[in-house]
Structures are given as C-alpha cells and as structure tokens.
Design a protein around this motif. Structure first.
Motif, PDB file in Angstrom:
ATOM      1  N   GLU A 105       0.843  -1.203   0.000  1.00 51.64           N
ATOM      2  CA  GLU A 105       0.000   0.000   0.000  1.00 51.64           C
ATOM      3  C   GLU A 105       0.871   1.242   0.000  1.00 51.64           C
ATOM      4  N   ASN A 106       0.478   2.232  -0.805  1.00 53.37           N
ATOM      5  CA  ASN A 106       1.076   3.562  -0.759  1.00 53.37           C
ATOM      6  C   ASN A 106       0.286   4.376   0.251  1.00 53.37           C
ATOM      7  N   ILE A 107       0.973   5.030   1.164  1.00 49.98           N
ATOM      8  CA  ILE A 107       0.298   5.795   2.214  1.00 49.98           C
ATOM      9  C   ILE A 107      -0.713   6.788   1.639  1.00 49.98           C
ATOM     10  N   LEU A 108      -0.424   7.349   0.479  1.00 46.62           N
ATOM     11  CA  LEU A 108      -1.322   8.338  -0.119  1.00 46.62           C
ATOM     12  C   LEU A 108      -2.641   7.724  -0.577  1.00 46.62           C
ATOM     13  N   HIS A 109      -2.672   6.397  -0.732  1.00 49.34           N
ATOM     14  CA  HIS A 109      -3.875   5.722  -1.217  1.00 49.34           C
ATOM     15  C   HIS A 109      -4.679   5.063  -0.097  1.00 49.34           C
ATOM     16  N   LEU A 110      -4.204   5.165   1.129  1.00 45.01           N
ATOM     17  CA  LEU A 110      -4.894   4.541   2.257  1.00 45.01           C
ATOM     18  C   LEU A 110      -6.127   5.370   2.624  1.00 45.01           C
ATOM     19  N   GLU A 111      -7.272   4.716   2.704  1.00 49.50           N
ATOM     20  CA  GLU A 111      -8.529   5.418   2.956  1.00 49.50           C
ATOM     21  C   GLU A 111      -9.347   4.721   4.047  1.00 49.50           C
ATOM     22  N   ASN A 112     -10.244   5.492   4.657  1.00 47.52           N
ATOM     23  CA  ASN A 112     -11.272   4.957   5.567  1.00 47.52           C
ATOM     24  C   ASN A 112     -10.702   4.209   6.762  1.00 47.52           C
ATOM     25  N   GLU A 113      -9.549   4.650   7.249  1.00 48.34           N
ATOM     26  CA  GLU A 113      -8.971   4.068   8.458  1.00 48.34           C
ATOM     27  C   GLU A 113      -8.418   5.192   9.325  1.00 48.34           C
ATOM     28  N   LYS A 114      -8.410   4.946  10.623  1.00 48.54           N
ATOM     29  CA  LYS A 114      -7.852   5.894  11.588  1.00 48.54           C
ATOM     30  C   LYS A 114      -6.944   5.145  12.554  1.00 48.54           C
ATOM     31  N   PHE A 115      -5.912   5.846  13.025  1.00 47.19           N
ATOM     32  CA  PHE A 115      -4.928   5.205  13.887  1.00 47.19           C
ATOM     33  C   PHE A 115      -4.582   6.115  15.068  1.00 47.19           C
ATOM     34  N   ASP A 116      -4.139   5.478  16.151  1.00 39.52           N
ATOM     35  CA  ASP A 116      -3.690   6.223  17.333  1.00 39.52           C
ATOM     36  C   ASP A 116      -2.208   6.574  17.236  1.00 39.52           C
ATOM     37  N   THR A 117      -1.443   5.714  16.564  1.00 39.68           N
ATOM     38  CA  THR A 117      -0.017   5.973  16.332  1.00 39.68           C
ATOM     39  C   THR A 117       0.316   5.651  14.885  1.00 39.68           C
ATOM     40  N   ILE A 118       0.954   6.591  14.208  1.00 35.95           N
ATOM     41  CA  ILE A 118       1.500   6.342  12.875  1.00 35.95           C
ATOM     42  C   ILE A 118       3.014   6.430  12.991  1.00 35.95           C
ATOM     43  N   LEU A 119       3.672   5.351  12.599  1.00 35.99           N
ATOM     44  CA  LEU A 119       5.102   5.210  12.795  1.00 35.99           C
ATOM     45  C   LEU A 119       5.828   5.314  11.454  1.00 35.99           C
ATOM     46  N   LEU A 120       6.819   6.207  11.370  1.00 35.88           N
ATOM     47  CA  LEU A 120       7.658   6.335  10.171  1.00 35.88           C
ATOM     48  C   LEU A 120       9.110   6.410  10.630  1.00 35.88           C
ATOM     49  N   LEU A 121       9.826   5.287  10.493  1.00 36.38           N
ATOM     50  CA  LEU A 121      11.195   5.213  10.997  1.00 36.38           C
ATOM     51  C   LEU A 121      12.197   4.912   9.885  1.00 36.38           C
ATOM     52  N   MET A 122      13.482   5.018  10.233  1.00 31.36           N
ATOM     53  CA  MET A 122      14.596   4.909   9.278  1.00 31.36           C
ATOM     54  C   MET A 122      14.518   6.035   8.246  1.00 31.36           C
ATOM     55  N   ASN A 123      14.632   7.235   8.740  1.00 33.73           N
ATOM     56  CA  ASN A 123      14.394   8.474   8.000  1.00 33.73           C
ATOM     57  C   ASN A 123      12.985   8.489   7.414  1.00 33.73           C
ATOM     58  N   GLY A 124      12.019   8.593   8.319  1.00 32.63           N
ATOM     59  CA  GLY A 124      10.610   8.583   7.928  1.00 32.63           C
ATOM     60  C   GLY A 124      10.209   9.681   6.976  1.00 32.63           C
ATOM     61  N   THR A 125      10.931  10.815   6.993  1.00 32.15           N
ATOM     62  CA  THR A 125      10.594  11.901   6.076  1.00 32.15           C
ATOM     63  C   THR A 125      11.006  11.590   4.645  1.00 32.15           C
ATOM     64  N   GLY A 126      11.755  10.516   4.455  1.00 28.71           N
ATOM     65  CA  GLY A 126      12.230  10.168   3.114  1.00 28.71           C
ATOM     66  C   GLY A 126      11.114  10.027   2.107  1.00 28.71           C
ATOM     67  N   ILE A 127       9.974   9.438   2.543  1.00 25.34           N
ATOM     68  CA  ILE A 127       8.880   9.197   1.607  1.00 25.34           C
ATOM     69  C   ILE A 127       8.219  10.482   1.132  1.00 25.34           C
ATOM     70  N   PHE A 128       8.478  11.611   1.809  1.00 25.87           N
ATOM     71  CA  PHE A 128       7.901  12.888   1.372  1.00 25.87           C
ATOM     72  C   PHE A 128       8.478  13.332   0.035  1.00 25.87           C
ATOM     73  N   GLU A 129       9.598  12.749  -0.366  1.00 25.16           N
ATOM     74  CA  GLU A 129      10.259  12.960  -1.658  1.00 25.16           C
ATOM     75  C   GLU A 129      11.021  14.275  -1.741  1.00 25.16           C
ATOM     76  N   ASN A 130      10.332  15.388  -1.578  1.00 23.78           N
ATOM     77  CA  ASN A 130      10.996  16.693  -1.596  1.00 23.78           C
ATOM     78  C   ASN A 130      10.186  17.686  -0.777  1.00 23.78           C
TER      79      ASN A 130
END
Length: 233
Positions: A105-130
């Motif tokens: 799954e691509n995070i941008l395509h995830l729908e209709n779900e909610k979470f208490d913690t969203i974890l992005l590790l090992m340079n989590g900002t990397g997926i932001f691209e620029n």
C-alpha cells in the motif's frame, strides 16, 4: 520499479544467497548495507527506534515497514498493527515472518482508516520525496489520525555532509533545499531507477507542521544529527 530493496529482504528471509545492498546518493559515494540489519531485534535497534516503539499506543500504522522488525516487536507486545510498504517482496517477507496485517500500500492511497499511532522510521521523512510535496504527505497523515493520535517520525539534519566555509556557512545548493537527495540502489548487479529521498532538519519539519495544522515536539536526538519527533493535532 525493480523492487531491489524488497528482493534483498526476501532473499535474506528465504536464504536465497542474499548479498549486501549498495546505496548511493547525490551527495555521497557508494556504501554497502547489510540486509541482516533490517532484521534486527529490539535489543539491537538504535536508542531512537527503541524510544519510538516505547511511545507507541493504541491502533498502530507502520509506514514503510520494510522487513517488519518494528511491527513484529509491537505485535509481540499485543498491539494491533497495520504494516504497509510499496514493496511487494518486503510484504511477502513480513507475512512470512508472521505479521498478521501486512499489505502492499502507498500511504497516499490509504482510505477509511484511523490510527492512534502512525510510525515512520529509518528516515521517515524520506517518503515525502521533496520539500514541495511535504504538505501533501502531512495532510494525508493528519487525515489518518484519531483524536489524541500521534505521528512518530525520524530524520536527520544532513548539513554536516556539506563543506563548511571559513565564515562558518556551508556550501549548500542554491536552487533547492539541501536535504533533497536522489537515491540509487544496486543489488546483485542490477540498479534501481534513481528516486527522490528527503532528509528534513527539525526546524524545517516544525515549520511544515505548523503550516499544515500539526504540532511538532522534539522527543530525542541521536549521535549523528538524527532526531525523533512527535506530530499531533
């Protein structure tokens, strides 16, 4: 996409003669990475990652889960974890390792779900691209948060990788943010197409959060200009 990163992960899981991954960026020379590192146990993880896992609560989304080591630790602690990655081979590995809810799954395509913690590790900002697309990702992450939810994300200030001038300033690119890199991966004599990868210094992340209706708190600073931050509503 050749999915070489995922192929290396799956090769290690299945004992299919895994080799080191060769990584290179637009500002650094080729470097070898042992695939075994992606299979580390909690006790072998950096303190920053241990801190993030200690702070997890409720229903958890692990974004860019890779080989699934963070998710597995949380699942063993009886958390409900959804693990996503764009790599089909990585998800096959996660499933083989026993993760109950791992999916491509691509995070941008995830729908209709909610979470208490969203974890992005090992340079989590990397997926932001620029820097220009950072707001798009922050808005998406924000939309997936439950009330009182949190985003735990890490990155590094890579300013130290640039030459320093006599006046103390750094020779950074004039036409783009210095944390915007292109990344390449080689594995078993194949080369992945270059892809963008973003490192954000904490102040820039904090400003981006403020612009997108999120609060940002610095939780931990590591030894190599890396840090862990909590984003929340």
């Amino acid at each position: 996409m050749l999915d070489l990163f995922g192929k290396a992960i799956l090769d290690f899981q299945t004992n299919n003669t895994p080799e080191d991954i060769i990584t290179e960026t637009s500002i650094s020379e080729a470097d070898e990475m042992s695939v075994a590192y992606l299979f580390r146990k909690y006790e072998e993880m950096p303190k920053l990652e241990q801190k993030a896992l200690q702070l997890c609560k409720g229903k958890i989304l692990d974004v860019g889960c890779g080989a699934g080591s963070h998710s597995l630790h949380l699942q063993e602690k009886d958390f409900e974890v959804t693990s996503i990655d764009i790599s089909e081979n990585a998800i096959k590995t996660c499933q083989a390792r026993g993760l109950k809810n791992a999916k491509v799954e691509n995070i941008l395509h995830l729908e209709n779900e909610k979470f208490d913690t969203i974890l992005l590790l090992m340079n989590g900002t990397g997926i932001f691209e620029n820097l220009a697309t950072t707001s798009k990702y922050l808005q998406k992450l924000k939309s997936l948060l439950n009330e009182n939810g949190q985003i735990l994300i890490d990155s590094s200030d890579i300013l130290y990788m640039f030459d320093q001038n006599e006046d103390g300033t750094f020779s950074v690119p004039a036409d783009n943010y210095y944390g915007e890199l292109t990344f390449s991966i080689q594995y078993k004599n194949q080369t992945e197409e270059d892809f963008p990868w973003l490192y954000l210094d904490y102040n820039t992340l904090q400003n981006a959060c403020q612009a997108n209706g999120l609060q940002c708190e610095l939780l931990f600073e590591g030894n190599h200009f890396d840090y862990l931050a909590k984003l929340f509503l």
